[in-house]
Design a protein around this motif. Structure first.
Motif, PDB file in Angstrom:
ATOM      1  N   THR A  94      -6.835  -4.942  -6.718  1.00 20.60           N
ATOM      2  CA  THR A  94      -5.448  -5.053  -6.259  1.00 20.60           C
ATOM      3  C   THR A  94      -4.705  -3.730  -6.078  1.00 20.60           C
ATOM      4  OG1 THR A  94      -4.629  -5.312  -8.541  1.00 20.60           O
ATOM      5  CG2 THR A  94      -5.254  -7.321  -7.349  1.00 20.60           C
ATOM      6  N   ALA A  95      -5.156  -2.655  -6.712  1.00 18.27           N
ATOM      7  CA  ALA A  95      -4.422  -1.388  -6.624  1.00 18.27           C
ATOM      8  C   ALA A  95      -4.501  -0.789  -5.226  1.00 18.27           C
ATOM      9  CB  ALA A  95      -4.960  -0.393  -7.639  1.00 18.27           C
ATOM     10  N   SER A  96      -3.425  -0.167  -4.822  1.00 18.33           N
ATOM     11  CA  SER A  96      -3.421   0.531  -3.535  1.00 18.33           C
ATOM     12  C   SER A  96      -4.395   1.690  -3.558  1.00 18.33           C
ATOM     13  CB  SER A  96      -2.010   1.035  -3.229  1.00 18.33           C
ATOM     14  OG  SER A  96      -2.005   1.895  -2.107  1.00 18.33           O
ATOM     15  N   HIS A  97      -4.357   2.475  -4.640  1.00 24.45           N
ATOM     16  CA  HIS A  97      -5.237   3.642  -4.766  1.00 24.45           C
ATOM     17  C   HIS A  97      -5.826   3.686  -6.172  1.00 24.45           C
ATOM     18  CE1 HIS A  97      -3.123   4.752  -1.098  1.00 24.45           C
ATOM     19  NE2 HIS A  97      -4.023   5.686  -0.898  1.00 24.45           N
ATOM     20  N   PHE A  98      -7.096   4.064  -6.241  1.00 19.22           N
ATOM     21  CA  PHE A  98      -7.817   4.115  -7.505  1.00 19.22           C
ATOM     22  C   PHE A  98      -8.430   5.504  -7.648  1.00 19.22           C
ATOM     23  CE2 PHE A  98     -11.043   3.195 -10.669  1.00 19.22           C
ATOM     24  CZ  PHE A  98     -10.419   2.255 -11.488  1.00 19.22           C
ATOM     25  N   HIS A 140     -11.234  17.524 -11.470  1.00 24.04           N
ATOM     26  CA  HIS A 140     -11.397  17.119 -10.069  1.00 24.04           C
ATOM     27  C   HIS A 140     -11.027  15.640 -10.006  1.00 24.04           C
ATOM     28  CE1 HIS A 140     -12.918  17.639  -5.971  1.00 24.04           C
ATOM     29  NE2 HIS A 140     -13.352  16.390  -6.077  1.00 24.04           N
ATOM     30  N   PHE A 141     -10.429  15.220  -8.898  1.00 27.40           N
ATOM     31  CA  PHE A 141      -9.952  13.850  -8.769  1.00 27.40           C
ATOM     32  C   PHE A 141     -10.604  13.180  -7.555  1.00 27.40           C
ATOM     33  CE2 PHE A 141      -6.719  16.597 -10.597  1.00 27.40           C
ATOM     34  CZ  PHE A 141      -6.555  15.998 -11.845  1.00 27.40           C
ATOM     35  N   VAL A 142     -11.248  12.053  -7.802  1.00 34.19           N
ATOM     36  CA  VAL A 142     -11.917  11.309  -6.736  1.00 34.19           C
ATOM     37  C   VAL A 142     -11.080  10.066  -6.431  1.00 34.19           C
ATOM     38  CG1 VAL A 142     -14.016  10.103  -6.015  1.00 34.19           C
ATOM     39  CG2 VAL A 142     -14.176  12.122  -7.497  1.00 34.19           C
ATOM     40  N   VAL A 143     -10.591   9.956  -5.211  1.00 33.11           N
ATOM     41  CA  VAL A 143      -9.790   8.804  -4.799  1.00 33.11           C
ATOM     42  C   VAL A 143     -10.738   7.789  -4.163  1.00 33.11           C
ATOM     43  CG1 VAL A 143      -7.791   8.022  -3.481  1.00 33.11           C
ATOM     44  CG2 VAL A 143      -7.861  10.376  -4.369  1.00 33.11           C
ATOM     45  N   VAL A 144     -10.875   6.639  -4.806  1.00 32.72           N
ATOM     46  CA  VAL A 144     -11.865   5.638  -4.379  1.00 32.72           C
ATOM     47  C   VAL A 144     -11.167   4.544  -3.580  1.00 32.72           C
ATOM     48  CG1 VAL A 144     -13.727   4.108  -5.119  1.00 32.72           C
ATOM     49  CG2 VAL A 144     -13.125   6.106  -6.511  1.00 32.72           C
ATOM     50  N   GLN A 145     -11.293   4.609  -2.268  1.00 32.28           N
ATOM     51  CA  GLN A 145     -10.701   3.608  -1.385  1.00 32.28           C
ATOM     52  C   GLN A 145     -11.755   2.691  -0.753  1.00 32.28           C
ATOM     53  OE1 GLN A 145      -7.910   4.259  -2.922  1.00 32.28           O
ATOM     54  NE2 GLN A 145      -6.827   3.585  -1.085  1.00 32.28           N
ATOM     55  N   THR A 203       0.835  -1.205   0.000  1.00 25.97           N
ATOM     56  CA  THR A 203       0.000   0.000   0.000  1.00 25.97           C
ATOM     57  C   THR A 203       0.870   1.256   0.000  1.00 25.97           C
ATOM     58  OG1 THR A 203      -1.668  -1.189   1.294  1.00 25.97           O
ATOM     59  CG2 THR A 203      -1.864   1.208   1.199  1.00 25.97           C
ATOM     60  N   LEU A 204       0.455   2.239  -0.767  1.00 26.73           N
ATOM     61  CA  LEU A 204       1.149   3.524  -0.742  1.00 26.73           C
ATOM     62  C   LEU A 204       0.871   4.239   0.571  1.00 26.73           C
ATOM     63  CD1 LEU A 204       0.388   4.958  -4.313  1.00 26.73           C
ATOM     64  CD2 LEU A 204       2.188   3.387  -3.608  1.00 26.73           C
TER      65      LEU A 204
END
Length: 224
Positions: free
Chosen positions: A81-85, A55-60, A29-30
């Protein structure tokens, strides 16, 4: 501010290292600092007229990631699998048309331009839309905004690679279904914002199966 002094071989190495990571190592994870650094490079990215139509939405949230899978055929493995999307949103016509409140806000409050400069800037921007680029429809204005978001996306992926972080840009999604989901589940005002891209960040599970291939440098550059 000091002049940057990066070794060119280190930068080219990062470009060669970067690839569209199909599957990430879900155990890695980052840190908050790492993802903040990536997003800050988006924040500092250039845009036409400096109006930052993004605008950027970080979906965790795992449930929200699951909801994205049916509408984004290119993303399921990355969502797992991605740390951040990240969802990259571009502003629509009500935000970026020459007489929009947002444009006035950018000139007056963010750039803090004097009134005479605002008048001149507004004139140039209107002529740019109406004459130079013929941005005479809502779709054309949104497409113009989306072009700007790709500058930020490129910078995010490059600066991630410079620090050993992997990424994958994603266009494999259904636009109308994705925007309906953004409106219903993400609280996005889709009259103002539309989906431009998706991107995943993390650490690769394995090295690429094939080496990076590109057209010959001489085939893409013409000197006059």
């Amino acid at each position: 501010m000091n002049t940057p002094n990066f070794a060119t071989e280190d930068i080219l190495n990062a470009f060669n290292y970067r690839h569209a990571t199909k599957e990430f190592d879900a155990t890695k994870t980052l840190t908050d600092d790492q993802i903040s650094f990536i997003l800050k490079t988006a924040n500092l990215s250039p845009s036409s007229f400096g109006f930052e139509p993004w605008h950027f939405v970080v979906v965790q949230d795992k449930e929200l990631r699951e909801l994205l899978k049916p509408v984004a055929w290119g993303a399921p493995l990355k969502l797992d699998t991605a740390s951040h999307f990240i969802l990259g949103l571009a502003m629509k016509a009500p935000m970026v048309k020459h007489d929009a409140e947002y444009i006035e806000h950018m000139m007056k409050d963010v750039k803090q331009l004097p009134e005479d400069v605002i008048d001149m800037y507004s004139k140039f921007y209107r002529e740019f839309q109406e004459r130079d680029f013929n941005l005479d429809s809502d779709k054309k204005l949104f497409d113009w905004s989306s072009k700007q978001t790709y500058i930020a996306l490129g910078n995010m992926m490059t600066d991630a690679a410079l620090t050993g972080i992997d990424s994958c840009p994603i266009e494999g999604f259904h636009i109308e279904k994705t925007e309906a989901l953004l409106r219903e589940k993400f609280g996005v005002d889709t009259n103002k914002y539309g989906i431009s891209f998706m991107a995943a960040f993390g650490y690769r599970k394995a090295d690429p199966e094939f080496p990076k291939s590109r057209r010959a440098f001489e085939d893409i550059v013409t000197w006059k």
